[in-house]
Design an enzyme around this catalytic site. Structure first.
Site, PDB file in Angstrom:
ATOM      1  N   TYR A 156       0.851  -1.203   0.000  1.00 39.60           N
ATOM      2  CA  TYR A 156       0.000   0.000   0.000  1.00 39.60           C
ATOM      3  C   TYR A 156       0.880   1.244   0.000  1.00 39.60           C
ATOM      4  O   TYR A 156       0.681   2.169  -0.794  1.00 39.60           O
ATOM      5  CB  TYR A 156      -0.911  -0.040   1.233  1.00 39.60           C
ATOM      6  CG  TYR A 156      -1.906   1.095   1.314  1.00 39.60           C
ATOM      7  CD1 TYR A 156      -3.038   1.116   0.494  1.00 39.60           C
ATOM      8  CD2 TYR A 156      -1.718   2.143   2.216  1.00 39.60           C
ATOM      9  CE1 TYR A 156      -3.948   2.152   0.579  1.00 39.60           C
ATOM     10  CE2 TYR A 156      -2.629   3.179   2.303  1.00 39.60           C
ATOM     11  CZ  TYR A 156      -3.744   3.183   1.489  1.00 39.60           C
ATOM     12  OH  TYR A 156      -4.654   4.216   1.572  1.00 39.60           O
ATOM     13  N   LYS A 160       1.169   4.070  -2.884  1.00 39.13           N
ATOM     14  CA  LYS A 160       0.778   5.458  -2.596  1.00 39.13           C
ATOM     15  C   LYS A 160       1.959   6.414  -2.801  1.00 39.13           C
ATOM     16  O   LYS A 160       1.773   7.537  -3.270  1.00 39.13           O
ATOM     17  CB  LYS A 160       0.222   5.553  -1.175  1.00 39.13           C
ATOM     18  CG  LYS A 160      -1.088   4.791  -0.994  1.00 39.13           C
ATOM     19  CD  LYS A 160      -2.166   5.342  -1.895  1.00 39.13           C
ATOM     20  CE  LYS A 160      -3.412   4.522  -1.910  1.00 39.13           C
ATOM     21  NZ  LYS A 160      -4.455   5.069  -2.794  1.00 39.13           N
TER      22      LYS A 160
HETATM   23  P1  NAD Z   1     -13.484   2.117   0.247  1.00 38.50           P
HETATM   24  O1  NAD Z   1     -13.140   0.722   0.592  1.00 38.50           O
HETATM   25  O2  NAD Z   1     -14.648   2.754   0.911  1.00 38.50           O
HETATM   26  O3  NAD Z   1     -13.665   2.248  -1.336  1.00 38.50           O
HETATM   27  C1  NAD Z   1     -12.770   1.681  -2.241  1.00 38.50           C
HETATM   28  C2  NAD Z   1     -13.521   1.361  -3.524  1.00 38.50           C
HETATM   29  O4  NAD Z   1     -12.558   0.864  -4.480  1.00 38.50           O
HETATM   30  C3  NAD Z   1     -14.598   0.277  -3.339  1.00 38.50           C
HETATM   31  O5  NAD Z   1     -15.827   0.722  -3.861  1.00 38.50           O
HETATM   32  C4  NAD Z   1     -14.042  -0.898  -4.131  1.00 38.50           C
HETATM   33  O6  NAD Z   1     -15.035  -1.728  -4.711  1.00 38.50           O
HETATM   34  C5  NAD Z   1     -13.218  -0.165  -5.200  1.00 38.50           C
HETATM   35  N1  NAD Z   1     -12.250  -1.047  -5.848  1.00 38.50           N
HETATM   36  C6  NAD Z   1     -11.431  -1.971  -5.268  1.00 38.50           C
HETATM   37  N2  NAD Z   1     -10.736  -2.626  -6.211  1.00 38.50           N
HETATM   38  C7  NAD Z   1     -11.115  -2.103  -7.415  1.00 38.50           C
HETATM   39  C8  NAD Z   1     -10.740  -2.357  -8.759  1.00 38.50           C
HETATM   40  N3  NAD Z   1      -9.853  -3.314  -9.072  1.00 38.50           N
HETATM   41  N4  NAD Z   1     -11.318  -1.626  -9.744  1.00 38.50           N
HETATM   42  C9  NAD Z   1     -12.236  -0.676  -9.446  1.00 38.50           C
HETATM   43  N5  NAD Z   1     -12.648  -0.401  -8.186  1.00 38.50           N
HETATM   44  C10 NAD Z   1     -12.077  -1.106  -7.193  1.00 38.50           C
HETATM   45  O7  NAD Z   1     -12.138   2.945   0.528  1.00 38.50           O
HETATM   46  P2  NAD Z   1     -11.862   4.500   0.801  1.00 38.50           P
HETATM   47  O8  NAD Z   1     -11.462   4.620   2.207  1.00 38.50           O
HETATM   48  O9  NAD Z   1     -12.950   5.350   0.247  1.00 38.50           O
HETATM   49  O10 NAD Z   1     -10.536   4.716  -0.075  1.00 38.50           O
HETATM   50  C11 NAD Z   1     -10.570   5.405  -1.309  1.00 38.50           C
HETATM   51  C12 NAD Z   1      -9.186   5.919  -1.625  1.00 38.50           C
HETATM   52  O11 NAD Z   1      -8.748   6.771  -0.567  1.00 38.50           O
HETATM   53  C13 NAD Z   1      -8.117   4.835  -1.743  1.00 38.50           C
HETATM   54  O12 NAD Z   1      -7.234   5.175  -2.785  1.00 38.50           O
HETATM   55  C14 NAD Z   1      -7.402   4.879  -0.412  1.00 38.50           C
HETATM   56  O13 NAD Z   1      -6.073   4.446  -0.480  1.00 38.50           O
HETATM   57  C15 NAD Z   1      -7.474   6.374  -0.141  1.00 38.50           C
HETATM   58  N6  NAD Z   1      -7.286   6.680   1.266  1.00 38.50           N
HETATM   59  C16 NAD Z   1      -8.233   6.363   2.187  1.00 38.50           C
HETATM   60  C17 NAD Z   1      -8.013   6.662   3.525  1.00 38.50           C
HETATM   61  C18 NAD Z   1      -9.013   6.345   4.611  1.00 38.50           C
HETATM   62  O14 NAD Z   1      -8.683   6.525   5.801  1.00 38.50           O
HETATM   63  N7  NAD Z   1     -10.226   5.923   4.280  1.00 38.50           N
HETATM   64  C19 NAD Z   1      -6.797   7.274   3.907  1.00 38.50           C
HETATM   65  C20 NAD Z   1      -5.867   7.579   2.941  1.00 38.50           C
HETATM   66  C21 NAD Z   1      -6.121   7.283   1.609  1.00 38.50           C
END
Ligand code: NAD
Length: 251
Positions: A156, A160
């Site tokens: 991850y 990132k």
């Molecule tokens: P989430 O799990 O709510 O959503 C992720 C989505 O990605 C899901 O709908 C899933 O079905 C989709 N997905 C997974 N594999 C896929 C693929 N191969 N093709 C298309 N879609 C796919 O997660 P989130 O927390 O909303 O995270 C979204 C982004 O934000 C990510 O890039 C994550 O790294 C980043 N992020 C999140 C956080 C946090 O604390 N939530 C922190 C830093 C970064």
């Protein structure tokens, strides 16, 4: 509040069936953008699209596995046929499998990189021409993991960190036609946090300057700004949206 220059645009948001992607899709739609909700979770995508449409805005759910070049090619054909343009690509989907390097299977390392890093390469490859033609914007979702180490997340963190470098590279590559910026969210309350207990989340919040986890809408505001013409002089850079998590030096 709304950002100038989004009305009438067309966007693809990946990973938009849930969490931050869903919030970004909703925010862009509220700003007048026709949004393609692109995800492997077809039911979740439909629910997000239906909710947007019920509010009187424009959205459609499309199946996309970001690690599949064929899926990206199909999506590009569909966008060309239906809209004849793409203005905004928000590359946000990710996959995380937690394990330290010595316990992480090679296949799990490869799969995480394929979704969380190569997915962005494939998306830009599929849509670069359209984005150049429309003088569009790309926004990548990275993470504070690009700046800080957290145990058990080597692939991850590598993905990132890679996105920060790739975002800068894309900005150089496609300037001046396309602006490219990367958001680095901190701890944002989304379904990705479901496995954490209340106590774990409270302990985590104590290390954040604003003393709470963030909301997906707070990341969406940053993404909408970067995609809008109000960010017309901003490209090749990062915006950390973490409530001060990465500024905190500890006790
Ligand atoms: P989430 O799990 O709510 O959503 C992720 C989505 O990605 C899901 O709908 C899933 O079905 C989709 N997905 C997974 N594999 C896929 C693929 N191969 N093709 C298309 N879609 C796919 O997660 P989130 O927390 O909303 O995270 C979204 C982004 O934000 C990510 O890039 C994550 O790294 C980043 N992020 C999140 C956080 C946090 O604390 N939530 C922190 C830093 C970064």
């Amino acid at each position: 509040m709304s950002f100038r220059g989004l009305e009438g645009k067309v966007a693809v948001v990946t990973g938009a069936a849930s969490g931050i992607g869903a919030a970004c899709a909703i925010r862009l739609a509220e700003e007048g953008v026709a949004v393609l909700i692109a995800d492997i979770d077809d039911r979740g995508s439909r629910e997000v699209a239906d909710a947007i449409i019920a509010q009187g805005f424009r959205a459609e759910a499309v199946h996309l596995d970001v690690s599949s070049a064929d899926d990206w090619a199909d999506l590009a054909k569909r966008v060309q046929a239906d809209h004849a343009r793409l203005d905004i690509l928000h590359s946000n989907a990710f996959l995380e499998i937690k394990a330290p390097v010595h316990e992480l299977e090679r296949a799990d390392w490869d799969r995480q990189l394929a979704v969380s890093l190569t997915g962005t390469y494939l998306g830009v490859q599929a849509f670069a021409q359209m984005l150049v033609a429309s003088q569009g914007a790309i926004v990548l979702t990275s993470s504070v993991h690009a700046l800080l180490g957290f145990a058990g997340r080597p692939a991850y963190a590598a993905a990132k960190g890679g996105l920060v470098a790739l975002g800068r590279q894309l900005a150089v590559e496609y300037a001046p036609a396309v602006r490219v910026n990367t958001v680095l969210p901190g701890s944002i309350m989304t379904p990705a946090w479901d496995p954490q207990t209340e106590e774990e989340m409270a302990a985590h919040a104590a290390g954040i300057l604003v003393a709470r986890l963030g909301r997906a809408e707070e990341v969406a505001a940053a993404v909408a700004f970067l995609a809008s013409s109000e960010a017309s002089y901003i490209t090749g850079t990062t915006l950390v949206v973490d409530g001060g998590l990465s500024a905190f030096k500890g006790l």
